[in-house]
Design a protein around this motif. Structure first.
Motif, PDB file in Angstrom:
ATOM      1  N   ILE A   1      45.112  47.275  28.247  1.00 47.12           N
ATOM      2  CA  ILE A   1      44.251  46.844  29.647  1.00 47.12           C
ATOM      3  C   ILE A   1      43.726  45.691  29.287  1.00 47.12           C
ATOM      4  O   ILE A   1      42.797  45.504  28.568  1.00 47.12           O
ATOM      5  CB  ILE A   1      43.460  48.365  29.833  1.00 47.12           C
ATOM      6  CG1 ILE A   1      44.122  49.423  29.788  1.00 47.12           C
ATOM      7  CG2 ILE A   1      42.875  47.958  31.224  1.00 47.12           C
ATOM      8  CD1 ILE A   1      45.402  49.569  30.499  1.00 47.12           C
ATOM      9  N   PRO A   2      44.013  44.738  30.505  1.00 48.37           N
ATOM     10  CA  PRO A   2      43.471  43.460  30.502  1.00 48.37           C
ATOM     11  C   PRO A   2      41.892  43.342  31.406  1.00 48.37           C
ATOM     12  O   PRO A   2      41.892  44.333  32.130  1.00 48.37           O
ATOM     13  CB  PRO A   2      44.726  42.637  30.912  1.00 48.37           C
ATOM     14  CG  PRO A   2      45.099  43.194  31.749  1.00 48.37           C
ATOM     15  CD  PRO A   2      45.018  44.821  31.214  1.00 48.37           C
ATOM     16  N   HIS A   3      41.293  42.462  31.126  1.00 43.75           N
ATOM     17  CA  HIS A   3      40.584  41.943  32.161  1.00 43.75           C
ATOM     18  C   HIS A   3      41.567  41.093  32.953  1.00 43.75           C
ATOM     19  O   HIS A   3      42.061  40.260  32.764  1.00 43.75           O
ATOM     20  CB  HIS A   3      39.365  40.960  31.592  1.00 43.75           C
ATOM     21  CG  HIS A   3      38.186  40.980  32.732  1.00 43.75           C
ATOM     22  ND1 HIS A   3      37.747  41.979  33.667  1.00 43.75           N
ATOM     23  CD2 HIS A   3      37.349  40.190  32.875  1.00 43.75           C
ATOM     24  CE1 HIS A   3      36.998  41.674  34.436  1.00 43.75           C
ATOM     25  NE2 HIS A   3      36.556  40.571  33.922  1.00 43.75           N
ATOM     26  N   PHE A   4      41.549  41.398  34.634  1.00 40.88           N
ATOM     27  CA  PHE A   4      42.868  41.148  35.083  1.00 40.88           C
ATOM     28  C   PHE A   4      42.825  39.462  35.605  1.00 40.88           C
ATOM     29  O   PHE A   4      43.845  39.360  36.462  1.00 40.88           O
ATOM     30  CB  PHE A   4      43.031  42.024  36.287  1.00 40.88           C
ATOM     31  CG  PHE A   4      43.700  43.270  35.783  1.00 40.88           C
ATOM     32  CD1 PHE A   4      45.202  43.639  35.710  1.00 40.88           C
ATOM     33  CD2 PHE A   4      42.815  44.619  35.378  1.00 40.88           C
ATOM     34  CE1 PHE A   4      45.673  44.745  35.445  1.00 40.88           C
ATOM     35  CE2 PHE A   4      43.343  45.807  35.012  1.00 40.88           C
ATOM     36  CZ  PHE A   4      44.794  45.750  34.869  1.00 40.88           C
ATOM     37  N   GLU A   5      42.003  38.713  35.495  1.00 37.64           N
ATOM     38  CA  GLU A   5      42.075  37.576  35.978  1.00 37.64           C
ATOM     39  C   GLU A   5      43.143  36.667  35.181  1.00 37.64           C
ATOM     40  O   GLU A   5      43.390  36.899  33.868  1.00 37.64           O
ATOM     41  CB  GLU A   5      40.786  36.542  35.966  1.00 37.64           C
ATOM     42  CG  GLU A   5      40.253  36.122  34.582  1.00 37.64           C
ATOM     43  CD  GLU A   5      39.186  37.168  34.245  1.00 37.64           C
ATOM     44  OE1 GLU A   5      38.072  36.751  33.929  1.00 37.64           O
ATOM     45  OE2 GLU A   5      39.256  38.590  34.313  1.00 37.64           O
ATOM     46  N   LYS A   6      44.030  35.831  35.743  1.00 30.45           N
ATOM     47  CA  LYS A   6      44.836  34.893  35.151  1.00 30.45           C
ATOM     48  C   LYS A   6      44.264  33.573  35.338  1.00 30.45           C
ATOM     49  O   LYS A   6      44.120  32.868  36.473  1.00 30.45           O
ATOM     50  CB  LYS A   6      46.340  34.946  35.917  1.00 30.45           C
ATOM     51  CG  LYS A   6      46.951  36.416  35.460  1.00 30.45           C
ATOM     52  CD  LYS A   6      48.392  36.164  36.172  1.00 30.45           C
ATOM     53  CE  LYS A   6      49.236  37.380  36.018  1.00 30.45           C
ATOM     54  NZ  LYS A   6      50.693  37.425  36.720  1.00 30.45           N
ATOM     55  N   MET A   7      44.392  32.845  34.134  1.00 32.75           N
ATOM     56  CA  MET A   7      43.867  31.714  34.087  1.00 32.75           C
ATOM     57  C   MET A   7      44.883  30.422  33.879  1.00 32.75           C
ATOM     58  O   MET A   7      45.676  30.831  32.915  1.00 32.75           O
ATOM     59  CB  MET A   7      42.309  31.477  33.089  1.00 32.75           C
ATOM     60  CG  MET A   7      41.497  32.551  33.079  1.00 32.75           C
ATOM     61  SD  MET A   7      40.624  32.533  34.753  1.00 32.75           S
ATOM     62  CE  MET A   7      39.493  31.205  34.609  1.00 32.75           C
ATOM     63  N   LEU A   8      44.835  29.364  34.391  1.00 29.37           N
ATOM     64  CA  LEU A   8      45.890  28.457  34.098  1.00 29.37           C
ATOM     65  C   LEU A   8      45.688  27.900  32.623  1.00 29.37           C
ATOM     66  O   LEU A   8      46.646  27.729  31.859  1.00 29.37           O
ATOM     67  CB  LEU A   8      45.412  27.212  34.696  1.00 29.37           C
ATOM     68  CG  LEU A   8      46.601  26.134  34.807  1.00 29.37           C
ATOM     69  CD1 LEU A   8      47.989  26.616  35.542  1.00 29.37           C
ATOM     70  CD2 LEU A   8      46.133  24.815  35.547  1.00 29.37           C
ATOM     71  N   TYR A   9      44.618  27.790  32.012  1.00 29.25           N
ATOM     72  CA  TYR A   9      44.421  27.115  30.626  1.00 29.25           C
ATOM     73  C   TYR A   9      44.949  28.324  29.663  1.00 29.25           C
ATOM     74  O   TYR A   9      45.842  27.843  28.653  1.00 29.25           O
ATOM     75  CB  TYR A   9      43.056  26.910  30.241  1.00 29.25           C
ATOM     76  CG  TYR A   9      42.080  28.087  30.230  1.00 29.25           C
ATOM     77  CD1 TYR A   9      41.921  28.962  29.313  1.00 29.25           C
ATOM     78  CD2 TYR A   9      41.164  28.198  31.254  1.00 29.25           C
ATOM     79  CE1 TYR A   9      40.921  30.101  29.233  1.00 29.25           C
ATOM     80  CE2 TYR A   9      40.009  29.321  31.404  1.00 29.25           C
ATOM     81  CZ  TYR A   9      40.183  30.038  30.526  1.00 29.25           C
ATOM     82  OH  TYR A   9      39.172  31.255  30.546  1.00 29.25           O
ATOM     83  N   ASP A  10      44.921  29.592  29.873  1.00 29.71           N
ATOM     84  CA  ASP A  10      45.516  30.690  28.893  1.00 29.71           C
ATOM     85  C   ASP A  10      46.977  30.501  28.868  1.00 29.71           C
ATOM     86  O   ASP A  10      47.543  30.241  27.928  1.00 29.71           O
ATOM     87  CB  ASP A  10      45.119  31.902  29.219  1.00 29.71           C
ATOM     88  CG  ASP A  10      43.682  32.037  28.933  1.00 29.71           C
ATOM     89  OD1 ASP A  10      43.463  31.858  27.873  1.00 29.71           O
ATOM     90  OD2 ASP A  10      43.110  33.139  29.681  1.00 29.71           O
TER      91      ASP A  10
END
Length: 672
Positions: free
Chosen positions: A262-271
């Motif tokens: 289960i993630p923290h659902f934001e998607k970051m460009l850097y990751d």
């Protein structure tokens, strides 16, 4: 009426433009008002994809009663940490010094009018709960400290400033530079490695690409099979889990549990830029063909959802939608069953965990790879190819249905630094999987930055809706320079080399600490703040000092330019004491150390444009992470002497390491 944020370019700041709080952006107008009215500053730092930032905004900043207290007692300044990482660096460090705890977002600081913090915290609820005081009551007490205990505040501020000034660097260390920190880092990673689920340490789990890059290199160069296992197993488990979007591609920010479910659902460009590079580097080392699909789907997500029409890449997708955190991504078995044929559901449900209990908030299912495909196929009397075809059609149907939901918010800032990381990831993936179309996408991002964010020989940090602004930081120059070095290996363009040299020269001129070595986070001409950050600890992104040293070292070897090599060495020596004491906190600087001790192997190909791709592909299959491969077609002009090789054969190759190059090799099998 809108407050002072209405004309800002940051989507995060504009989200607060209609708050009843009289917000200002950071700048002289707000700082002057604080000095003139002798009011403390309430500084709130966050970003658009931050869940708890939204919670605090809804509870307190949108509440007229809380806003009234804020407006009466404070000058209120709202900062987007992605636009002003300099301020975030300083005040996160101050938070840890004042509270002896890690910070985070939203960061809530109260400053005296001269910008020195005397109170620090993160999220506070409107009413007392979670063991925290109510925000308005807390603010009254904090303002009273400033008003009635000035001497105590001044004494604490003096101590804090002294501590901040002494926080940069870590000294040259105990002796000559050696492999000792590399060995210590490997031992530390072995101690913290999770043998069941991969990753390092306990929940919450972050991807830590820097550690993965180090381990992949440790195996490729030195043959440590434990390093290979830790890296490959972690990458595999992340891709199988809920950290990875099993329908749309791309990785979320971190996992709240130890199993990557289960993630923290934001998607970051850097990751995603960093993980693209990691999976591309691992594809050959781990010999896992599933990594190719992860790379392809992640690139597809970035090009589909994160790309500005002019070629740059946006910053982030929010975790929240109108249905709450993660609502865009999660399912119920009934929803899935209603969209698929019985045959599709029979293989999709066990494969993606729908036959188990709800794993998100007790009512929903977040997809992950639960059972091996072969096992699922066998249970249905199918061969693997038939089961895979059903899975593929099911995924397509669910993806189409998901696209009709209310979408997560998009932060459409184009940040130079994070684009540098995506350029690096795209270029490395393009080389690994032989995808010239991905190379073109990376080149278009570079062209966008050169066109919109390179002004008068200097970079700007951020671009939104036609407006570029803010002096660039160390990370902007370092990440973009490193991305260019990777991109030139996917396809060489003379203008990219010229741009890389310009960036490197500005790094030396504007950011280098000439006395102690290393680089400041802000340029010499930057606004004067209470501290000038300079560190090499990796955080969510790699440390700018480490990436600058790594890229300068590579550029120096490539061009034979000692200025760049000496600057990289001074940086390594400046932080070598940190590597000795905290080898697990500077994985990116470990890569600098590795290539300082053993310079990268550089293969220069020169020849006919139509013949070079065959040689380039053959070398890619042999490539180690410390190799650099440049294919230079005949006819290029203005090449530096180190790259301007003779043009007498259909293709010639030179293998260089350090200050030594082999004689020309004109037979591909001999070269391999």
């Amino acid at each position: 009426m809108p407050n002072h944020l209405a004309k800002e370019t940051s989507p995060y700041l504009r989200q607060h433009a209609d708050n009843p709080v009289d917000w200002y952006p950071w700048g002289e107008e707000a700082l002057n008002r604080a000095r003139q009215e002798d009011k403390p500053i309430l500084l709130s730092i966050g970003y658009s994809a931050c869940h708890w930032c939204h919670v605090m905004a809804h509870e307190s900043f949108e509440d007229p009663d809380v806003a009234s207290v804020m407006n009466q007692l404070f000058i209120n300044i709202k900062v987007d940490r992605e636009e002003r990482p300099d301020l975030d660096h300083i005040y996160q460090l101050a938070h840890s010094m004042l509270t002896q705890r890690n910070g985070g977002w939203p960061l809530t600081m109260v400053l005296t009018p001269d910008q020195v913090p005397y109170f620090a915290g993160t999220y506070f609820p409107k009413s007392p709960r979670y063991g925290l005081p109510g925000f308005a009551d807390l603010l009254r007490r904090v303002e009273d400290l400033y008003r009635n205990r000035r001497e105590d505040v001044a004494e604490q501020n003096a101590s804090l400033l002294e501590a901040l000034q002494g926080s940069g660097g870590a000294g040259p260390g105990s002796g000559e530079i050696s492999r000792a920190p590399l060995e210590a880092a490997r031992a530390r990673l072995k101690e913290s490695f999770d043998p069941r689920f991969g990753g390092f340490g306990e929940a919450p789990k972050f991807p830590h690409p820097g550690d993965l890059f180090y381990l992949l290199r440790d195996y490729a160069i030195h043959g440590d099979t434990d390093s290979r296992h830790m890296a490959c197993f972690t990458l595999r488990k992340m891709a199988e889990g809920g950290l990875y979007d099993q329908l749309g591609g791309g990785f979320y920010r971190y996992s709240v549990d130890e199993q990557w479910l289960i993630p923290h659902f934001e998607k970051m460009l850097y990751d995603n830029g960093l993980l693209l590079a990691a999976y591309a580097e691992a594809a050959g080392i781990c010999r896992d063909s599933d990594f190719h699909a992860v790379i392809e789907d992640t690139v597809a997500w970035a090009l589909r959802e994160m790309r500005d029409p002019q070629g740059g890449f946006y910053s982030a997708l929010d975790a929240d939608t109108e249905g709450g955190e993660g609502a865009f991504y999660v399912w119920t078995p009934k929803q899935v069953q209603g969209l698929l044929t019985p045959e599709e559901y029979a293989v999709f449900a066990p494969r993606f965990g729908l036959e188990g209990p709800a794993n998100f908030e007790g009512h929903f299912w977040h997809l992950f790879l639960d059972r091996p495909l072969g096992e699922v196929a066998s249970s249905q009397g199918l061969d693997t190819e038939a089961a895979q075809a059903l899975i593929r059609s099911a995924r397509e149907k669910l993806f189409v249905a998901r696209e009709k939901r209310a979408r997560p918010g998009l932060d459409n800032k184009v940040l130079t630094s994070w684009n540098g990381l995506m350029i690096q990831g795209l270029a490395r993936a393009a080389s690994a999987l032989d995808r010239p179309d991905w190379t073109r996408a990376a080149q278009q991002a570079v062209d966008f930055i050169r066109r919109e964010l390179w002004r008068d020989g200097r970079l700007l940090a951020t671009y939104t809706a036609g407006q570029a602004r803010l002096n660039a930081y160390l990370d902007d120059y370092a990440f973009l320079l490193n991305g260019l070095l990777e991109l030139m290996q996917a396809e060489f363009r003379s203008e990219d080399l010229a741009f890389a040299r310009n960036l490197a020269d500005v790094l030396l001129e504007e950011f280098e600490d000439k006395e102690e070595g290393g680089f400041f986070f802000t340029g010499h001409s930057h606004e004067q703040l209470i501290q000038r950050p300079k560190n090499a600890f990796d955080a969510a992104t790699p440390a700018g000092n480490s990436v600058a040293a790594f890229a300068l070292q590579r550029l120096g070897h490539l061009l034979g330019d000692m200025r760049y090599l000496h600057a990289a060495e001074r940086t390594l020596r400046s932080f070598y004491g940190m590597l000795e004491r905290f080898p697990g906190s500077g994985a990116s600087m470990l890569l600098v150390l590795e290539e300082y001790l053993s310079p990268p192997r550089i293969v220069i190909l020169r020849g006919e444009a139509e013949r070079l791709p065959e040689w380039r592909r053959a070398l890619e299959a042999q490539r180690k992470p410390d190799d650099m491969i440049l294919a230079l077609p005949n006819g290029l002009s203005d090449l530096p002497d180190a790259l301007n090789k003779p043009q007498g054969h259909p293709v010639g190759a030179w293998i260089c390491q350090g200050v030594t190059c082999s004689p020309e090799v004109t037979d591909l099998s001999q070269l391999i």
